[in-house]
Design a protein around this motif. Structure first.
Motif, PDB file in Angstrom:
ATOM      1  N   LEU A 123       0.814  -1.212   0.000  1.00 55.96           N
ATOM      2  CA  LEU A 123       0.000   0.000   0.000  1.00 55.96           C
ATOM      3  C   LEU A 123       0.855   1.274   0.000  1.00 55.96           C
ATOM      4  O   LEU A 123       0.312   2.382   0.047  1.00 55.96           O
ATOM      5  N   LYS A 124       2.193   1.080   0.004  1.00 50.62           N
ATOM      6  CA  LYS A 124       3.129   2.207   0.092  1.00 50.62           C
ATOM      7  C   LYS A 124       2.812   3.039   1.338  1.00 50.62           C
ATOM      8  O   LYS A 124       2.687   4.261   1.297  1.00 50.62           O
ATOM      9  N   TRP A 125       2.702   2.320   2.464  1.00 49.23           N
ATOM     10  CA  TRP A 125       2.259   2.889   3.723  1.00 49.23           C
ATOM     11  C   TRP A 125       3.317   2.649   4.790  1.00 49.23           C
ATOM     12  O   TRP A 125       3.667   1.511   5.079  1.00 49.23           O
ATOM     13  N   ASP A 126       3.821   3.713   5.363  1.00 50.35           N
ATOM     14  CA  ASP A 126       4.812   3.613   6.427  1.00 50.35           C
ATOM     15  C   ASP A 126       4.091   3.396   7.759  1.00 50.35           C
ATOM     16  O   ASP A 126       3.418   4.294   8.263  1.00 50.35           O
ATOM     17  N   ILE A 127       4.231   2.209   8.321  1.00 51.92           N
ATOM     18  CA  ILE A 127       3.565   1.891   9.588  1.00 51.92           C
ATOM     19  C   ILE A 127       4.544   1.880  10.758  1.00 51.92           C
ATOM     20  O   ILE A 127       4.231   1.369  11.834  1.00 51.92           O
ATOM     21  N   SER A 128       5.703   2.476  10.572  1.00 53.94           N
ATOM     22  CA  SER A 128       6.737   2.431  11.609  1.00 53.94           C
ATOM     23  C   SER A 128       6.331   3.131  12.905  1.00 53.94           C
ATOM     24  O   SER A 128       6.901   2.849  13.956  1.00 53.94           O
ATOM     25  N   ASN A 129       5.350   4.014  12.855  1.00 52.47           N
ATOM     26  CA  ASN A 129       4.907   4.706  14.065  1.00 52.47           C
ATOM     27  C   ASN A 129       3.817   3.958  14.826  1.00 52.47           C
ATOM     28  O   ASN A 129       3.351   4.440  15.857  1.00 52.47           O
ATOM     29  N   TYR A 130       3.409   2.807  14.307  1.00 50.84           N
ATOM     30  CA  TYR A 130       2.349   2.042  14.945  1.00 50.84           C
ATOM     31  C   TYR A 130       2.921   0.794  15.622  1.00 50.84           C
ATOM     32  O   TYR A 130       3.903   0.216  15.163  1.00 50.84           O
ATOM     33  N   LYS A 131       2.259   0.401  16.686  1.00 48.01           N
ATOM     34  CA  LYS A 131       2.687  -0.784  17.430  1.00 48.01           C
ATOM     35  C   LYS A 131       2.278  -2.050  16.675  1.00 48.01           C
ATOM     36  O   LYS A 131       1.161  -2.156  16.183  1.00 48.01           O
ATOM     37  N   ILE A 132       3.223  -2.989  16.596  1.00 38.35           N
ATOM     38  CA  ILE A 132       2.949  -4.308  16.022  1.00 38.35           C
ATOM     39  C   ILE A 132       3.261  -5.340  17.097  1.00 38.35           C
ATOM     40  O   ILE A 132       4.370  -5.363  17.642  1.00 38.35           O
TER      41      ILE A 132
END
Length: 108
Positions: free
Chosen positions: A66-75
């Protein structure tokens, strides 16, 4: 779906939901294309702040597609699918999330 009609969320519903901006949401078994797209849209509308639960590699792969930076979200990495709902329920019981989102949608 049996229809090719475009689904559009009514503006009044989005306006009502926007009063509760940034609700912490557990995304159970994240890492499938359709649910990740739904979460992406919800974030872009400012409706949720996600906590992804599932296979970290799959979650990151979907986000990359999705070309989505999720680095700021908890996984929260969990390799056993049957454990993800329990993790989400525990987060909710501890007040860390207010909403649980799950989908068993298969990838295309």
């Amino acid at each position: 779906m049996l229809s090719d009609k475009k689904v559009v969320c009514p503006l009044n519903l989005l306006e009502k939901a926007s009063t509760k901006k940034g609700i912490k949401a557990a995304i159970v078994n994240a890492g499938k294309s359709l649910p990740m797209l739904s979460v992406f849209d919800a974030i872009n509308e400012g409706l949720i702040d996600p906590v992804f639960i599932g296979l970290k590699e799959e979650i990151e792969r979907c986000a990359d597609e999705l070309k989505w930076d999720i680095s700021n979200y908890k996984i929260i990495h969990e390799s056993i699918e049957n454990n993800t709902a329990e993790i989400a329920a525990k987060l909710a019981s501890e007040g860390e999330v207010c909403l649980l989102y799950t989908s068993d949608a298969a990838d295309d």
